[in-house]
Design an enzyme around this catalytic site. Structure first.
Site, PDB file in Angstrom:
ATOM      1  N   GLU A  53      31.618  26.423  34.601  1.00  0.00           N
ATOM      2  CA  GLU A  53      31.380  27.671  34.652  1.00  0.00           C
ATOM      3  C   GLU A  53      30.965  28.133  33.236  1.00  0.00           C
ATOM      4  O   GLU A  53      31.796  28.346  32.324  1.00  0.00           O
ATOM      5  CB  GLU A  53      32.243  28.890  35.129  1.00  0.00           C
ATOM      6  CG  GLU A  53      32.557  28.635  36.493  1.00  0.00           C
ATOM      7  CD  GLU A  53      33.588  29.474  36.905  1.00  0.00           C
ATOM      8  OE1 GLU A  53      33.801  30.420  36.493  1.00  0.00           O
ATOM      9  OE2 GLU A  53      34.141  29.238  38.430  1.00  0.00           O
ATOM     10  N   ASP A  64      37.365  41.121  31.385  1.00  0.00           N
ATOM     11  CA  ASP A  64      38.078  39.582  30.587  1.00  0.00           C
ATOM     12  C   ASP A  64      39.200  40.111  29.717  1.00  0.00           C
ATOM     13  O   ASP A  64      39.207  41.204  28.924  1.00  0.00           O
ATOM     14  CB  ASP A  64      37.321  39.142  29.746  1.00  0.00           C
ATOM     15  CG  ASP A  64      35.804  38.627  30.583  1.00  0.00           C
ATOM     16  OD1 ASP A  64      36.254  37.951  31.646  1.00  0.00           O
ATOM     17  OD2 ASP A  64      34.607  38.737  29.757  1.00  0.00           O
TER      18      ASP A  64
END
Length: 262
Positions: A53, A64
């Protein structure tokens, strides 16, 4: 440049046909250095991972944790842009045969132009997209035809709080795998999973979904990789990989990957 669509649509499925648990690695494009994208791809492939990814850095990465946020900020300061990433990966396919997935936020895709973005993905041989802030309903209503036109698999996230009804709907709309977020918190390495997470993994496994599931968030070593994949087909490691990359550079990739599979 014409892309052979059979190769694009089969790479993810082929990865799931292999024996053993699938290991996917996330890294931020343009980090630690702007031109590290291709060297990292090469080293990951040589180290035996199953899927990669590539993170498209964004200035406001809400889901995140601090490690990935810091890598995104550094990549942006290095000069990484959507256009630059496509320039870096446009000719990787003769060399990189693993499934490649772009992961990021929808705002940069909108700024680039959705169809233009999808066209560049096809040119580079990208297999799928993970866009956590693009809701299923909006995808189905406005964007599914263009994604499918360019042979891009859309991968959706579920959490322990996602309802059974919505999981079933996501499973019906998907044709690659389901990204099973281990908890409702942000990304980041953990020392282990709580009993509630293990119960969640087992519960989803017992739903017998059409698509395989990969667990993400909180996987950092062989122990947590084993826990996450007990009831899932594979796992994704991001923050722990980026931390290792920060400390040991590209030369440390092989040792890190080997440590995940005893």
């Amino acid at each position: 440049m014409k892309i052979e669509t059979t190769k694009i649509t089969d790479r993810i499925a082929d990865a799931f046909q292999k024996d053993g648990k699938l290991l996917s690695i996330y890294f931020t494009a343009g980090y630690p250095n702007l031109e590290d994208t291709l060297p990292i791809l090469r080293e990951l492939q040589n180290s035996g991972v199953d899927m990669i990814e590539i993170g498209l850095p964004f200035s406001d990465p809400l889901a995140d944790g601090p490690t990935i946020q810091e890598s995104s900020m550094a990549a942006l300061k290095n000069g990484m842009t959507t256009k630059k990433l496509f320039e870096q990966i446009r000719d990787v396919r003769p060399e990189i045969h693993l499934p490649l997935i772009l992961m990021g936020y929808f705002n940069p895709v909108l700024q680039f132009g959705v169809e233009a973005f999808c066209r560049e993905c096809q040119k580079a041989g990208i297999d799928g997209l993970i866009l956590p802030d693009l809701p299923l309903e909006i995808y189905e209503k406005e964007y599914r035809p263009v994604f499918e036109q360019y042979n891009l698999k859309m991968i959706f996230l579920i959490t322990p709080q996602t309802s059974v009804e919505r999981i079933r709907r996501i499973d019906s709309a998907s044709d690659a795998f389901i990204y099973m977020v281990s908890s409702a918190s942000t990304t980041g390495a953990r020392s282990g999973f709580e009993a509630s997470a293990a119960s969640y993994f087992e519960r989803i496994s017992e739903m017998n979904l059409r698509n395989p599931q990969i667990v993400g968030f909180g996987i950092s070593n062989a122990q947590t990789f084993g826990q996450a994949t007990r009831h899932a087909r594979g796992a994704i490691i991001g923050s722990a990989f980026i931390k290792n990359l920060s400390e040991n550079g590209i030369s440390g990739i092989s040792g890190f990957i080997k440590s995940l599979r005893p």
